[in-house]
Design a protein around this motif. Sequence first.
Motif, PDB file in Angstrom:
ATOM      1  N   ALA A   5       0.829  -1.206   0.000  1.00  0.00           N
ATOM      2  CA  ALA A   5       0.000   0.000   0.000  1.00  0.00           C
ATOM      3  C   ALA A   5       0.862   1.254   0.000  1.00  0.00           C
ATOM      4  N   VAL A   6       1.931   1.242   0.767  1.00  0.00           N
ATOM      5  CA  VAL A   6       2.818   2.410   0.835  1.00  0.00           C
ATOM      6  C   VAL A   6       3.459   2.674  -0.527  1.00  0.00           C
ATOM      7  N   ARG A   7       3.747   1.609  -1.269  1.00  0.00           N
ATOM      8  CA  ARG A   7       4.344   1.786  -2.593  1.00  0.00           C
ATOM      9  C   ARG A   7       3.428   2.538  -3.546  1.00  0.00           C
ATOM     10  N   ALA A   8       2.126   2.481  -3.288  1.00  0.00           N
ATOM     11  CA  ALA A   8       1.173   3.184  -4.151  1.00  0.00           C
ATOM     12  C   ALA A   8       1.413   4.685  -4.148  1.00  0.00           C
ATOM     13  N   LEU A   9       1.990   5.205  -3.072  1.00  0.00           N
ATOM     14  CA  LEU A   9       2.279   6.634  -2.996  1.00  0.00           C
ATOM     15  C   LEU A   9       3.309   7.060  -4.026  1.00  0.00           C
ATOM     16  N   GLU A  10       4.108   6.124  -4.488  1.00  0.00           N
ATOM     17  CA  GLU A  10       5.173   6.447  -5.435  1.00  0.00           C
ATOM     18  C   GLU A  10       4.704   6.387  -6.884  1.00  0.00           C
ATOM     19  N   LEU A  11       3.502   5.857  -7.117  1.00  0.00           N
ATOM     20  CA  LEU A  11       3.004   5.729  -8.482  1.00  0.00           C
ATOM     21  C   LEU A  11       2.478   7.064  -9.001  1.00  0.00           C
ATOM     22  N   GLU A  12       2.866   7.407 -10.193  1.00  0.00           N
ATOM     23  CA  GLU A  12       2.328   8.571 -10.888  1.00  0.00           C
ATOM     24  C   GLU A  12       1.564   8.070 -12.104  1.00  0.00           C
ATOM     25  N   LEU A  13       0.259   8.235 -12.078  1.00  0.00           N
ATOM     26  CA  LEU A  13      -0.578   7.730 -13.164  1.00  0.00           C
ATOM     27  C   LEU A  13      -0.668   8.783 -14.267  1.00  0.00           C
ATOM     28  N   SER A  14      -0.357   8.387 -15.466  1.00  0.00           N
ATOM     29  CA  SER A  14      -0.372   9.310 -16.594  1.00  0.00           C
ATOM     30  C   SER A  14      -1.805   9.698 -16.945  1.00  0.00           C
ATOM     31  N   GLY A  15      -1.946  10.809 -17.642  1.00  0.00           N
ATOM     32  CA  GLY A  15      -3.262  11.228 -18.111  1.00  0.00           C
ATOM     33  C   GLY A  15      -3.879  10.199 -19.028  1.00  0.00           C
ATOM     34  N   GLU A  16      -3.043   9.560 -19.846  1.00  0.00           N
ATOM     35  CA  GLU A  16      -3.527   8.516 -20.748  1.00  0.00           C
ATOM     36  C   GLU A  16      -4.100   7.348 -19.968  1.00  0.00           C
ATOM     37  N   LEU A  17      -3.398   6.902 -18.919  1.00  0.00           N
ATOM     38  CA  LEU A  17      -3.874   5.776 -18.129  1.00  0.00           C
ATOM     39  C   LEU A  17      -5.162   6.143 -17.382  1.00  0.00           C
ATOM     40  N   LEU A  18      -5.212   7.351 -16.838  1.00  0.00           N
ATOM     41  CA  LEU A  18      -6.426   7.785 -16.132  1.00  0.00           C
ATOM     42  C   LEU A  18      -7.621   7.779 -17.082  1.00  0.00           C
ATOM     43  N   ALA A  19      -7.405   8.212 -18.323  1.00  0.00           N
ATOM     44  CA  ALA A  19      -8.486   8.205 -19.306  1.00  0.00           C
ATOM     45  C   ALA A  19      -8.917   6.778 -19.633  1.00  0.00           C
ATOM     46  N   GLU A  20      -7.962   5.871 -19.736  1.00  0.00           N
ATOM     47  CA  GLU A  20      -8.287   4.470 -20.017  1.00  0.00           C
ATOM     48  C   GLU A  20      -9.051   3.848 -18.857  1.00  0.00           C
TER      49      GLU A  20
END
Length: 328
Positions: free
Chosen positions: A296-311
């Motif tokens: 769960a803590v590792r999730a803080l390091e993820l940066e979701l791209s605009g493309e992925l958010l749209a998908e």
Amino acid sequence: MEYTQLGRTGLKVSRLVLGTMNFGPHTSETDSHAIMDAALGAGVNFFDTANVYGIDPKGRTEEIIGRWFAQGGGRRDKVVLATKVYAPMGTETPTWPNHERLSALNIRRAVEASLKRLQTDHIDLYQFHHIDRNTPVEEIWQAVDTLVQQGKILYAGSSNFPGWKIAQMNETARVRGSYGLVSEQCLYNLYERRAEMEVIPAAQQYGLGVIPWSPLHGGLLGGILKKQEQGGRRAGGMAAERIKETAVRERIQAYEELLDRHGLPPGEVALAWLLTRPGVTGPIVGPRTAEQLAGAVRALELELSGELLAELDEIFPPVGASPEAFAW
């Protein structure tokens, strides 16, 4: 660890909230203490529980946390402690009168009992676990104001409240000169987005921090299909039943295939997605093991791209804010 202020307050809390519902029923006291130590070590300072957690007996989870606090080492001072009141605590059927819900009498009784179990002199965030349709809002705030003046609680929050109730509670608080609700703990995740219609807009309007529970929707968003293929433990339970529905399975299949193409773990993405949502303070994670907490803590390091958010929006479409969600 990232920190943010809880709603309109000056209180700084971690962007992940440690949920403790598994402590007792599914996680031993020794392991629960280890998870809380690991949480503090990772910088998680926001712990959530409820007086009813523990199931057999109710209150057991608070007792586990209390014995952890009693070990010292600054544990209590480092934690922003949240608990809840509403459900009946006794085992008798029917419930004994005034031993449940949000009457001033039960709120006072419940606070005293939680303080004793938690081995502390105050609760930082005291949350109403459900709306009480039979208790006047003025009575609830009278009880809260008294407890604040006594130093037994610092802030009040709600859980599972509709938008109109958040408005009613805080408008009544404004008239009384009370501080009002500072947080709303609601069901919100990629799969279940109905909170976007009214609950989250109301929370934002009144300065409440949003604390989503069930960020993986009971395991559906945690890579359940792959775990089923591998014979993993999380292949059972409610999520396994839901996945038998064709429409549900198709959406989850598309979700897992999308993230597989991006090389991303589904559970961590589900948490990271919530951290991008307006108004969200931080999701509640309920690890059964220290390893799950680390994920769960590792999730803080993820940066979701605009493309992925749209998908992701294509698979799990936003419901939209009301009234536009259901009217012209």
